[in-house]
Structures are given as C-alpha cells and as structure tokens.
Design a protein around this motif. Structure first.
Motif, PDB file in Angstrom:
ATOM      1  N   PHE A   8       0.859  -1.178   0.000  1.00 11.06           N
ATOM      2  CA  PHE A   8       0.000   0.000   0.000  1.00 11.06           C
ATOM      3  C   PHE A   8       0.906   1.242   0.000  1.00 11.06           C
ATOM      4  O   PHE A   8       1.770   1.380   0.882  1.00 11.06           O
ATOM      5  N   SER A   9       0.699   2.133  -0.958  1.00  8.90           N
ATOM      6  CA  SER A   9       1.528   3.331  -1.066  1.00  8.90           C
ATOM      7  C   SER A   9       0.645   4.562  -1.245  1.00  8.90           C
ATOM      8  O   SER A   9      -0.495   4.467  -1.710  1.00  8.90           O
ATOM      9  N   PHE A  10       1.205   5.722  -0.870  1.00  7.23           N
ATOM     10  CA  PHE A  10       0.518   6.987  -1.157  1.00  7.23           C
ATOM     11  C   PHE A  10       1.567   8.102  -1.209  1.00  7.23           C
ATOM     12  O   PHE A  10       2.699   7.957  -0.713  1.00  7.23           O
ATOM     13  N   LEU A  11       1.191   9.206  -1.831  1.00  7.58           N
ATOM     14  CA  LEU A  11       2.084  10.353  -1.989  1.00  7.58           C
ATOM     15  C   LEU A  11       1.685  11.465  -1.031  1.00  7.58           C
ATOM     16  O   LEU A  11       0.498  11.717  -0.818  1.00  7.58           O
ATOM     17  N   LEU A  12       2.680  12.137  -0.468  1.00  9.46           N
ATOM     18  CA  LEU A  12       2.475  13.371   0.295  1.00  9.46           C
ATOM     19  C   LEU A  12       3.339  14.453  -0.354  1.00  9.46           C
ATOM     20  O   LEU A  12       4.548  14.258  -0.539  1.00  9.46           O
ATOM     21  N   PHE A  13       2.718  15.564  -0.699  1.00  9.26           N
ATOM     22  CA  PHE A  13       3.386  16.560  -1.528  1.00  9.26           C
ATOM     23  C   PHE A  13       4.123  17.604  -0.688  1.00  9.26           C
ATOM     24  O   PHE A  13       3.701  17.945   0.428  1.00  9.26           O
ATOM     25  N   LYS A  14       5.203  18.080  -1.275  1.00  6.89           N
ATOM     26  CA  LYS A  14       6.036  19.075  -0.595  1.00  6.89           C
ATOM     27  C   LYS A  14       5.293  20.395  -0.435  1.00  6.89           C
ATOM     28  O   LYS A  14       5.407  21.076   0.574  1.00  6.89           O
ATOM     29  N   ASP A  15       4.551  20.794  -1.467  1.00  3.23           N
ATOM     30  CA  ASP A  15       3.755  22.020  -1.391  1.00  3.23           C
ATOM     31  C   ASP A  15       2.535  21.904  -2.285  1.00  3.23           C
ATOM     32  O   ASP A  15       2.337  20.902  -2.954  1.00  3.23           O
TER      33      ASP A  15
END
Length: 675
Positions: free
Chosen positions: A668-675
């Motif tokens: 299970f993966s997900f992205l968290l954005f820098k801005d």
C-alpha cells in the motif's frame, strides 16, 4: 460411473482399496497401474475422477505420480496411501498438492476420503466453471466497450458494418457468421463478409454453382417485415435456411448445408437507418446462443444503426468535427472537450446550463481542470490515460472568477465528473479529454440526510455503550477472583464484543466526519520520517507475535511535506494494523522515498502476508467491504479502515496505490506533496 485410478504394485492392497471404496461408492470403476508408462496412458485414456496411489513402489513413486497428475490437470484429486508416514512426509505431500493421505493401518478411512475427494472435485469444477464464465463475461463486456468506443468515432458506414461483424466473430468464435447489406436499387441482399466458412467455400461454390459473394437474395416486402426488419432484436428463423434464403435455393441444398455444417439454429438481426433496413448479421450455430451474448449483439447493432444515422448526418455538414459537436450539443449530459493542457475547447448546452453560463461562446482561456477543482493527483491520473470519476462541490462565486463573469447562478452545486483521454490523431501522441458533468445536488442532500441519521444513531448509542463498558470493567475487577471459569468466559466475551461495537461506532463516526467534510484537515509542514518512527516505536503490542517483524527503511534528508499529522498517523496505523491482521508470519516494512518529478514523498507499507486477489483490490476501499475467510483468516473489524484512509488522502490530493498478489503479500503506497 465414478472412475478411480489405483497406483499400486501389491495386488492384495489394490483389492483392499477397492473394497473400502465400494463400501461408500458402489458405482465405481477401477483401473490399477504400477508403472509410470501405464500411469500416463491411464491419465489420457481412462480419465480418472480420483487417484489413490501408494507412496513408495520399486518402479514408481507416489510423488512422481502426483507431479504427473498436476501437470495434466488440477481437477483430479490425489490421495496418497502408504504403510508408514511420518509427519514431515505428510506435510511435504500436502505441500506438493495431495488432497489427503491415508496410512494403511487406517484403510477404513479410504472410502470417506475418496467421497470427500469427489465432492472437492465437484466444487472445484463448479468454481472453475464460474471463474471461466466470469472471465468470459468480462471479455464480452470488453468487446462491447471497445466496439462502442469505436462506433462513437466511426466516420464510414462500411467501417461500422465491419466493426460489428468483427466484434461478433470475437464474441461467438464457434458460430458461422454472415454479414450482408442491401442493394437498394435491386432490393436484394448481398454477401459482404463471412466467418467460419473458409474450408467449405469450394464445396459451397460447387453446390450453388456460383461464387458465394456473387449470390444475391431477393428482399421482398414480406421478408423484410416478417423476418429481417425487427427493430434491433435478434430473432430466430424457425423455418431454417430454406425460409431465410427466400426459397432461392432448393430445399434439399439448404438441408444438406445445415447437416454438413451441423447447423441447428439460425438467427438474424438487421441494421436500420431510420425505418429502412440496410443490412444485417446472420448467425448459424450448432446450439442456442446465450442470452447475454444476444443482448450484447443487439446493443452493438443498435449502436451501429445510431452511428450510421450520425455519419449520414455528419456528411451533410462542411466539417466532420463540427457535425460531431452538433450531435453532442443535444445531449442531456453536460459535455466538454478539453485540450491536452487542460483548457476548454468546446462545451454543449447542457454543460453551460448546468453551470449557469448564459453566453453561447466559450470562455476565453478557461483552465477547466482548475475550475473543476481537480487535484494534481487527479490530473496526473488523467494524463496517464486513466478514466476517472470524482465528485466535486463547485461554488458559483469561484466559478465566476474562472469564467470571467457571466454566470447566472449563486450558491453551490454538487457534481459528478467523468473524464477520459481520447486520441485525436491516430498513431501520434496527441490527446484531448472528454469531460462529462452531472448535477448530483439532490442526491447529496439525500446522502446528507442519511449521514445525519447515522450520526444521530451512533451518537445516541455511544453514551449507553460507554456506561456498559464501565460497568463490565468494574464487574470484572471486583468479581474476577470469585467467578467460575464458565462465567468468566461469558464476561470476557461480552467485554470483547462491546469493545468491537464501540470500535464500529467510532469508525462510523470518523468515516461520516471525513465524508461530510465536518472534520477539516489541519495541514502543516511535517517530517514524515519522524512520524513513522514515533508510530513504530509505539508498536510494542505487536511484539507478542515472534514470527512477525516490523521494519522501517526511511530515505534520509527528505524535505517536509504538507499534511495533517494526526490524520496521516491514522492512515499509517490503519495500514499497519491491516498488514498485521493478514500477515501471520514474515515481515512488514515501512518505506519512504522521494519522487522528484512529482515533488512528493512516497510512503509505502509492504507486507509478506496472504495477499489480495485482483477482484478484491478494486473494492477494498469501499465502505464496509471486507475480504472474508481468505486463506483461513476470518475478516474482523468494520471494513471502514481503508475507506477512511482513502478519504483522508483525498483531502491531501492523494490516494491509495494498491499492489497485491495472493500468497505474495500486499503493498500500500501513497504520496504526500512538498507544497
């Protein structure tokens, strides 16, 4: 008659096996072999329903027989029978694929074992048949989807005929299929193409004394009205080929063709343009055509007839693109054409009316992805050629700023957006997008009322439930030493189920808050590595499982990301607890990785557990959906954990990326954005 193959080199043992089996299965037919050659021949010719094999023989071994059986088919249950067998050998046999093993001292169990094997084989065949039907159904739906898509953009009537013909050949590969069209001047049917007749072409030519593609069938008014023009329905020609050919061939020749090709059923469906018959498909089959396949053919022919009408309408206009837009203009659905950079090219009346846009002209330089509040994650999915369906609440005040004024509405509108990439120039990487928008405001109001009802019920339940929990704990504290074991077990069961009900209520409330946006996200710069370390340091309650290890592999010097620390912690805890639940042994690994092209950190939870099959992956993020009884592990909990995770991640312009294979674990993966 049940066919049972006995692999045995000692005749008395073979006879004893027969005797034990016939006690429970009297209608049995046996064949006994003792060499590999005879065994292979029996697999091919005897076609056994069950195999009972001695484990060890001078010329041949039971494991070898098992391997040969599995290579032939996985539908033949295999039972090993031996004089002595230790536990390690038994486990190895079962790992290799044996259904059961019988120690010769316990031969009385052989009959029931064979009976169970037959039941297992029956269930396996039903399962395989069901799986095959499901695969066939999906392939049929894929054929329909691809044909429908092709018909939508078809610009040539000849191609439309051919599309449906080729799709029908894929759909019914065992049928003989004929494509015909109408010669309007001579009122005759002309053969355009056929499928399945190639090896009979020379014979048919000699039989009818002309090349089949030169043959023409008269289309009298009676023929068209009674048989061919049937309003898009597949009809069975009860009188056979002689009637269908309008008696232009002798009855004896028609009968000979039917017998030679083993034709039992003849069906026909007509293409129409307006109320005029333009041609049709004739299906000649050895058996009846399944209702599901008949329905797909009817849909394709109906779409083809509509496509032909559109093509004829388009040819009257100067440019085909303008005419296609004319067709779309009258659609009751809001439709918009968007270029590859996300800017609006054209929209229909329904689109403008939905958004309250009064001008007939398109807004200048309107970035539709921004106006529709698509996240960067959603935009990326669209650009990766994924079709997406999302719900968005659009505020007219914000839309007016995007449109540059001119909207005749206020407040907000809840919408459902469907966006799909289309290739506008074949064989070139030039794309546009089609957006479909629907007003779901009323539906959302109903959902809101439902959510309010659920919230009220769960809140009302939580107060007395808390009192019940406290009373149970007090009762346990002051009576634990005095209760007998049976009453103690009853009390523990009550506490456990009360805790489960409380968890269900809390998860339901949490999900309702997130779904209704009543729980706003508190986004700040956070260090995701520190958060993961803190969570894993608190996982002492998992340490009792000595066969399971939890590891972290975090990329160093990652930038901070914009996220709600508490909510992302909830996501991580849910993913970890899910991994623990379905990983009896092995390891769970938490990883972080910088994805430079997306300016985001990829967070991954990977396990070596039982895995998830493809059909479940598409559904497990739905509320209350659970994978039940997989590999002997019963589903527990509410089925809301992954739904809550996905809702939280949607608020972070992200979503769960799930990769899994049964028996090989899940990621299970997900992205968290820098801005």
């Amino acid at each position: 008659m049940v066919r049972i193959l006995l692999v045995e080199d000692f005749a008395p043992d073979a006879e004893l096996n027969k005797y034990q089996i016939e006690q429970l299965i009297p209608n049995s037919e046996f064949q006994v072999v003792e060499t590999e050659k005879d065994f292979v021949e029996a697999l091919e010719n005897f076609k056994p329903h069950v195999i009972v094999s001695d484990y060890l023989m001078p010329q041949f071994s039971g494991l070898k027989a098992l391997q040969l059986t599995l290579a032939k088919s996985d539908l033949i249950p295999f039972i090993l029978c031996t004089g002595s067998m230790n536990e390690d050998v038994a486990v190895e046999c079962m790992k290799q694929g044996a259904l059961d093993y019988i120690i010769k001292e316990h031969k009385k169990r052989l009959g029931s074992s064979v009976k169970n094997a037959l039941e297992h084989r029956k269930n396996l065949m039903i399962k395989k048949e069901s799986e095959a039907k499901e695969i066939e159904r999906k392939l049929d739906q894929q054929i329909l989807l691809e044909t429908s898509s092709s018909l939508l953009f078809g610009d040539n009537i000849r191609d439309v005929f051919q599309m449906v013909f080729e799709a029908s050949c894929k759909l019914l590969p065992t049928c003989y299929i004929v494509l015909s069209k109408v010669d309007n001047e001579k009122k005759k049917g002309i053969l355009v193409d056929w499928y399945g007749f190639d090896k009979y072409a020379g014979w048919i030519t000699q039989l009818i004394k002309m090349k089949p593609f030169h043959f023409k069938t008269p289309l009298a008014k009676e023929t068209i009205e009674e048989m061919i023009y049937n309003k898009g329905k597949l009809v069975k020609i009860e009188q056979g080929l002689y009637k269908f050919m309008a008696k232009t061939l002798p009855s004896s020749i028609c009968t000979l063709i039917e017998r030679t090709l083993e034709i039992k059923n003849i069906y026909h469906i007509g293409f129409t343009e307006g109320h005029s018959y333009t041609g049709g498909l004739t299906l000649l089959s050895r058996g009846p055509i399944a209702t599901s396949k008949a329905e797909i053919i009817e849909i394709m022919v109906k779409q083809a007839s509509q496509a032909m009408e559109k093509i004829n309408a388009l040819t009257e206009s100067r440019q085909s693109q303008e005419k296609l837009r004319t067709v779309l203009e009258d659609s009751p659905l809001g439709l918009a054409e968007i270029n590859e950079r996300g800017y609006l090219l054209a929209s229909n009346k329904a689109f403008k009316n939905l958004l309250g846009w009064s001008s007939s002209e398109e807004p200048a330089s309107l970035h539709i992805f921004s106006a529709m509040k698509l996240s960067s994650y959603e935009e990326q999915r669209i650009k990766n050629n994924e079709s997406i369906k999302v719900e968005k609440r659009l505020y007219f005040e914000e839309l007016e700023q995007s449109f540059g004024a001119g909207l005749q509405a206020s407040g907000f509108i809840d919408t459902e957006l469907t966006i799909k990439a289309i290739e506008i120039i074949k064989d070139k990487k030039q794309q546009e997008y089609i957006l479909q928008i629907q007003d779901i405001t009323e539906r959302k109001k109903i959902e809101s009322a439902k959510n309010d009802f659920i919230n009220t019920i769960t809140h009302e339940m939580s107060t007395p439930l808390t009192a019940i929990q406290q009373a149970q704990l007090l009762l346990k504290k002051y009576t634990e030493q005095n209760l007998n074991p049976d009453l103690q077990q009853v009390l523990d069961t009550a506490i456990r189920n009360t805790d489960r009900l409380a968890s269900l209520i809390l998860n339901t409330l949490d999900y309702q808050k997130i779904s209704s946006l009543s729980s706003p996200l508190n986004k700040k710069n956070i260090n995701i590595n520190e958060l993961i370390k803190q969570i894993t340091d608190d996982l002492n309650y998992y340490s009792t499982n000595q066969k399971l290890s939890i590891q972290v592999k975090l990329e160093e010097n990652l930038p901070q990301v914009i996220a709600d620390r508490e909510k992302i912690a909830q996501v991580l805890n849910n993913l970890i607890s899910n991994a623990v639940k379905f990983t009896p042994m092995g390891e769970i690994v938490l990883l972080t990785q910088w994805v430079s092209d997306k300016k985001a950190v990829m967070v991954t939870c990977k396990d070596t557990g039982i895995g998830i099959s493809k059909e479940h992956i598409e559904k497990i993020t739905q509320p209350f959906y659970q994978v039940r009884d997989q590999d002997g592990i019963k589903a527990v909990g509410t089925g809301l954990g992954l739904s809550i995770c996905n809702k939280i991640l949607e608020g972070h312009q992200s979503g769960l990326i799930i990769e899994s294979e049964p028996g090989k674990g899940s990621t299970f993966s997900f992205l968290l954005f820098k801005d």
